[in-house]
Scaffold this motif. Sequence first.
Motif, short mmCIF file in Angstrom:
data_model
loop_
_atom_site.label_atom_id
_atom_site.label_comp_id
_atom_site.label_asym_id
_atom_site.label_seq_id
_atom_site.Cartn_x
_atom_site.Cartn_y
_atom_site.Cartn_z
N ALA A 1 -33.62 25.03 -17.65
CA ALA A 1 -32.83 26.22 -18.59
C ALA A 1 -32.25 27.25 -17.66
CB ALA A 1 -33.61 26.77 -19.76
N LEU A 2 -33.26 27.66 -16.86
CA LEU A 2 -33.03 28.83 -16.11
C LEU A 2 -31.90 28.55 -14.98
CD1 LEU A 2 -36.58 30.56 -14.81
CD2 LEU A 2 -34.58 31.34 -16.56
N GLU A 3 -31.82 27.51 -14.18
CA GLU A 3 -31.01 26.91 -13.48
C GLU A 3 -29.46 26.86 -14.32
OE1 GLU A 3 -32.66 24.19 -10.22
OE2 GLU A 3 -32.48 23.05 -12.18
N LEU A 4 -29.53 26.22 -15.31
CA LEU A 4 -28.14 25.98 -16.07
C LEU A 4 -27.92 27.60 -16.49
CD1 LEU A 4 -26.15 24.29 -17.42
CD2 LEU A 4 -27.85 23.88 -19.48
N GLU A 5 -28.70 28.50 -17.05
CA GLU A 5 -28.29 29.85 -17.43
C GLU A 5 -27.50 30.60 -16.38
OE1 GLU A 5 -31.51 31.78 -19.14
OE2 GLU A 5 -31.79 30.42 -20.70
N ALA A 6 -28.18 30.64 -15.20
CA ALA A 6 -27.46 31.00 -14.15
C ALA A 6 -26.02 30.57 -13.70
CB ALA A 6 -28.43 31.02 -12.97
N GLU A 7 -26.19 29.16 -13.85
CA GLU A 7 -24.73 28.46 -13.38
C GLU A 7 -23.52 28.90 -14.57
OE1 GLU A 7 -21.87 25.47 -11.78
OE2 GLU A 7 -23.55 26.70 -11.18
N LEU A 8 -24.11 28.99 -15.61
CA LEU A 8 -22.99 29.07 -16.87
C LEU A 8 -22.61 30.56 -16.70
CD1 LEU A 8 -24.61 27.50 -19.95
CD2 LEU A 8 -22.87 26.68 -18.39
N ALA A 9 -23.36 31.60 -16.09
CA ALA A 9 -22.96 32.87 -15.98
C ALA A 9 -22.05 33.00 -14.78
CB ALA A 9 -24.01 33.89 -15.36
N ALA A 10 -22.02 32.19 -13.88
CA ALA A 10 -20.98 31.87 -12.69
C ALA A 10 -19.90 31.38 -13.31
CB ALA A 10 -21.77 31.24 -11.46
N VAL A 11 -20.02 30.36 -14.09
CA VAL A 11 -18.67 29.77 -14.72
C VAL A 11 -18.07 30.81 -15.32
CG1 VAL A 11 -17.95 28.08 -16.33
CG2 VAL A 11 -19.63 27.39 -14.67
N ARG A 12 -18.55 31.60 -16.11
CA ARG A 12 -18.04 32.73 -17.07
C ARG A 12 -17.38 33.79 -16.12
NH1 ARG A 12 -22.28 31.58 -20.50
NH2 ARG A 12 -23.46 33.15 -19.41
N ALA A 13 -17.86 34.01 -14.86
CA ALA A 13 -17.38 35.05 -14.25
C ALA A 13 -16.18 34.54 -13.38
CB ALA A 13 -18.40 35.45 -13.16
N ARG A 14 -16.05 33.21 -13.16
CA ARG A 14 -14.98 32.85 -12.09
C ARG A 14 -14.09 32.08 -13.03
NH1 ARG A 14 -19.12 29.20 -9.66
NH2 ARG A 14 -19.12 27.17 -10.55
N GLY A 15 -14.12 31.68 -14.39
CA GLY A 15 -13.36 30.99 -15.20
C GLY A 15 -12.97 29.72 -14.95
N PHE A 16 -13.90 28.90 -14.25
CA PHE A 16 -14.02 27.46 -14.35
C PHE A 16 -15.29 26.92 -13.95
CE2 PHE A 16 -12.80 29.20 -10.03
CZ PHE A 16 -13.40 28.15 -9.22
N ALA A 17 -15.44 25.85 -13.97
CA ALA A 17 -16.64 25.15 -13.47
C ALA A 17 -16.53 24.17 -12.41
CB ALA A 17 -17.62 24.74 -14.64
#
Length: 272
Positions: free
Chosen positions: A196-212
């Motif tokens: 969950a921690l890895e995914l939370e950090a990744e989703l924060a990065a996705v929100r910041a750049r606007g794509f995954a």
Amino acid sequence: MSTEQGPGEEVPQPAGAAGGASAGGRTSAAGSALEKSLRILEAVAAPGGPHRLTDVTTAAAVPKSSTFRILAALAEQGFVRAEGEGRYGVGPRLRGLSALVGAAEPAGVDEVLHELRRETGQTVHLALLTGETITYVRKLEADQPFRTASRVGMRMPLHTTAIGKSVLALLPAEEVRALTAAAGLPRRTPKTLTTALELEAELAAVRARGFAVDDEENEPTIRCAGAAVPGPDGRPVGGVSVTTVTFLVSRAEVEAYAPALRAAARALSPLL
């Protein structure tokens, strides 16, 4: 996404219900008769059918006795078909309904997807959020010396795919927790995010750049970029992606597709 040479392409169906309500997905083994029937139809229509009664029961999170009773009613109406040996497949009425839905695709979707493929030169996918997975509804293959094994109707995990992560990034934290608790975070490659921690950090990065980006997280050698497509209320209904192979396209090159990808997502939003 997966190449023809890659490992298994199917995502295991969720076994059981989520621990709490999750909009757009399975809520619990309880629910109205309509909710149970829809979950059972979804389970019967999943790839790999015809499915055993036990598998339909598990995927739909409906008690076996109720599943059997509902399947009998659906078979009587032609929505499912008993295939023998306790297996059930899609019936003629459900196939007809699928054809009607496909024919009713909003005008303009194809044009947006073709433009994205033209701009990037890569395979383009459009997927919708379906419970605890995404389901591919459109695919435009790139004019490349390789072919991907993904296909329309294939269901894939949220946490390993670019579209899935872009969708999760736009959902409330409690809903993300409910979805991932229901589906789990199974490892598909050494690069899969499984905590969950890895995914939370990744989703924060996705929100910041606007794509995954899916950088070999779903399958080795496959690299994708994806952007969520929000509905009228701002909730993601699905997403769009471009798919490449790591031995031809670098991560930096994939990330350079972001402007075209985000433009496609914006154009698709009012159409979906």
